[in-house]
Design an enzyme around this catalytic site. Structure first.
Site, PDB file in Angstrom:
ATOM      1  CG  ASP A  54      -3.661   4.586  -3.504  1.00  0.00           C
ATOM      2  OD1 ASP A  54      -3.032   4.144  -2.953  1.00  0.00           O
ATOM      3  OD2 ASP A  54      -4.921   4.290  -3.650  1.00  0.00           O
TER       4      ASP A  54
ATOM      5  CG  ASP B  91      -1.968   0.993   1.249  1.00  0.00           C
ATOM      6  OD1 ASP B  91      -1.868   1.646   0.310  1.00  0.00           O
ATOM      7  OD2 ASP B  91      -2.715   1.298   2.073  1.00  0.00           O
TER       8      ASP B  91
END
Ligand SMILES: *[C@@H]1O[C@H](CO)[C@@H](O)[C@H](O)[C@H]1NC(C)=O
Length: 471
Positions: free
Chosen positions: A349, A149
Site C-alpha cells: 500500500d 493511492d
C-alpha cells in the site's frame, strides 16, 4: 590533496564502522562478504533544510510525474513547509485509521456475503496518504495536487459549487467544471455508473446524473457527480474522457490541503485501468524519504524500469495483494512458522506508512533487531511504535540490515530509512507495528518502500522491486 585526505577519512570511518559492527555482531557477514549492517549519520534521518532537487532517476521524457512527501521540504503545500516538526502522534493515528479501513475491506472480501443486501452500506475509503503528485484536469488544464493511492480506485477532486459550503480548504483553487470545455457528467444509464454500484461507491442518481460517494473511517466522506474529463499528465500524455469523482460535498479533515486522490488501485475505475490501452496497466514509482531533499517519481508505462527489478506475483482483487514469506535480519532468516503469514492476506500500500506484521512475526523481528541494537539506549514508545531509541549525542548509528522475502523467491533489502522512524533525536523508533488480530492484513507500507523502485505490472499480475529508485 584535501580531496584525497577526505576520501581517506571516509575510508577510515567506513573501516572503523565495519570493524565495530563485526565485533558487536560476532562478525556475521552476508554470503557476498558484505557486513550485515548499515552505519548511518543520525542527522540523515531528519528532514533536510536544503532546497528540493529533482529526482535524477525520473525518466524526464514521458509519462513521469514528480512525487513529493507531504511533510518534506519538497512539498509545495504549506503543511509541508510548516512541518519541520510534524505532529507524529496525529500522523500515526491517521495511519492506524487507514489500516483499520484496509482490514475492514479485506475482511469483507474474505467472507463475501451471499446476498448483496448483507454488504454493509458503506465502502470505506482508504483514509489519507503520504505522497503527492500534481496532474492537470480539464480544458484549460487546471493543475491539482492529489494524494497518490494504490489503495483506491476512483480518482476524485473537490468541485465547485460546493453544496452548503461543504468543501475543505485546499492549496490550489477548486476545480470548476463550468469553466472547462471538456467536462461532461456521466448518466445513470452508463455502464460506468454500474461499476460504481458494484464497488459500493454509488452515490445515487439525481436528474439521471450518476453520483458517487466515498466514506472514510473517521466520519469523513466525499460525494458528488461521476464525470468525464481530460487528464493531462505531461504535455505529451493527455487522456480524454477519464472518469473521476467531481466532489461537491467533501468532509475530509485528513486531506488537509490536498485537492483529492489519484486512484491507482487494481479495479476497473482506477487511472491505470482507464489508461490500459496506452500503458498496459504498468506503472512504477519511487517514494523519497521524508528526510531527503529530492523528489521521487510516478511513471506510467514501462519507461525507466530498471533491469535489476525482481518480481513477485500478485493477485489483484480489491487491493494489490502479494505474498510475504519471510524476513531476514542480518542475513539470518527469522524463525517464523509459515502459517503466520498465510493466515492473513498481505497487501502493498502506498498510503499506509508503517508496515504491519502478524504479532508473532513482529515479535521475532523486533527481538532480532533489539539484540543487534543492544548498545543503544531504549526510550519511551510512541503510539503504535513499540521500540524507540534515544540517539542524543550520537553522530552515527549502526543498524542491522533487514530484508523481506516475497513469493517467487524475491528478496528485497530495505533502505536504512525504511527501518527507523524518526520522531526526534531522543526518540527514533523501530518502524514496524504489530497487528492486533491474526486475521489482520500484513501491510507492506510506504516507509519500507522508500527509495526502492516499485513496479506495478497489472498486465502480468506482478509487482517488482529494485534498489535506489530515486537517485
Ligand atoms: C452536470 O450536472 C449538474 C447537476 O445536474 C449540472 O448542474 C451541470 O450543469 C451538469 N454539467 C454539464 C456539463 O452538463
Amino acid at each position: 590533496m584535501s580531496i584525497m585526505r577526505n576520501l581517506l577519512n571516509i575510508i577510515v570511518i567506513i573501516l572503523c564502522g565495519c570493524l565495530y559492527s563485526c565485533c558487536t555482531e560476532g562478525a556475521r557477514q552476508t554470503k557476498s562478504g558484505e557486513v550485515c549492517s548499515h552505519t548511518i549519520q543520525v542527522s540523515s534521518l531528519f528532514p533536510s533544510s536544503s532546497p528540493c532537487l529533482v529526482s535524477s532517476k525520473a525518466p524526464n521524457t514521458k509519462s513521469s510525474l514528480r512525487v513529493v512527501h507531504r511533510h518534506s521540504t519538497c512539498s509545495h503545500l504549506s503543511s509541508g513547509r510548516a512541518t519541520t516538526n510534524p505532529d507524529h502522534d496525529e500522523i500515526l493515528r491517521l495511519d492506524q485509521a487507514r489500516v483499520d479501513s484496509i482490514n475492514y475491506k479485506i475482511s469483507k472480501d474474505r467472507v463475501r456475503p451471499m446476498k448483496s443486501t448483507d454488504v454493509p452500506a458503506k465502502n470505506w475509503g482508504s483514509g489519507p496518504g503520504t505522497y503527492i503528485v500534481t496532474i492537470g484536469i480539464g480544458t484549460p488544464k487546471h493543475d491539482l495536487s492529489l494524494l497518490f493511492d494504490t489503495g483506491s480506485d476512483l480518482t476524485w477532486t473537490q468541485c465547485q459549487p460546493c453544496v452548503g459550503g461543504h468543501c475543505y480548504s485546499q492549496n490550489e483553487p477548486l476545480f470548476n467544471p463550468s469553466l472547462s470545455s471538456s467536462y461532461s457528467n456521466v448518466s445513470c444509464s452508463s455502464p460506468v455508473c454500474d461499476l460504481l454500484e458494484k464497488q459500493e461507491l454509488n452515490g445515487g442518481c439525481s436528474a439521471s446524473i450518476c453520483g458517487y460517494k466515498t466514506s472514510y473511517l473517521d466520519n469523513d466522506a466525499t460525494s458528488g457527480f461521476l464525470a468525464k474529463e481530460k487528464f493531462t499528465l505531461t504535455s505529451s500524455d493527455v487522456f480524454d474522457g477519464v472518469n473521476f469523482g467531481c466532489g461537491n460535498h467533501n468532509e475530509a479533515k485528513h486531506m488537509k490541503e490536498v485537492a483529492g486522490i489519484l486512484g491507482l488501485g487494481p479495479g476497473e475505475l482506477s487511472f491505470p485501468s482507464q489508461t490500459a490501452k496506452t500503458f498496459n496497466k504498468i506503472f512504477s514509482y519511487c517514494l523519497p524519504s521524508s528526510a531527503s531533499n529530492f523528489a521521487g517519481h510516478l511513471t506510467f508505462g514501462s519507461a525507466g524500469i530498471s533491469k535489476s527489478v525482481k518480481y513477485t506475483p500478485v493477485s489483484s482483487e480489491s487491493s494489490h495483494r502479494l505474498n510475504i514469506v519471510g524476513i531476514t535480519v542480518c542475513d539470518k532468516q527469522l524463525e517464523i512458522p509459515s502459517t503466520v503469514f498465510s493466515t492473513s492476506s498481505a497487501v502493498i500500500d502506498s498510503g499506509t506508512m508503517i508496515t504491519r506484521l502478524p504479532s508473532i512475526a513482529y515479535s521475532a523481528l523486533e527481538s532480532a533487531f533489539k539484540e543487534k541494537m543492544s548498545i543503544y539506549k531504549i526510550t519511551s514508545a510512541s503510539e503504535i511504535l513499540e521500540t524507540c531509541y534515544d540517539f542524543s549525542g550520537l553522530k552515527t548509528v549502526t543498524i542491522p540490515k533487514i530484508a523481506f522475502s516475497f513469493g517467487g523467491g524475491t528478496i528485497v533489502e530495505l533502505d536504512p530509512k525504511g527501518i527507523l522512524y524518526p520522531i526526534k533525536i531522543s526518540q527514533v523508533c523501530f518502524a514496524f507495528a504489530r497487528n492486533n488480530k491474526d486475521t489482520d492484513a500484513t501491510i507492506f507500507g510506504n516507509v519500507q518502500q522508500q527509495t526502492l523502485q516499485v513496479v506495478y505490472d497489472g498486465a502480468a499480475k506482478r509487482i517488482g522491486f529494485a534498489p535506489n529508485g530515486c537517485t
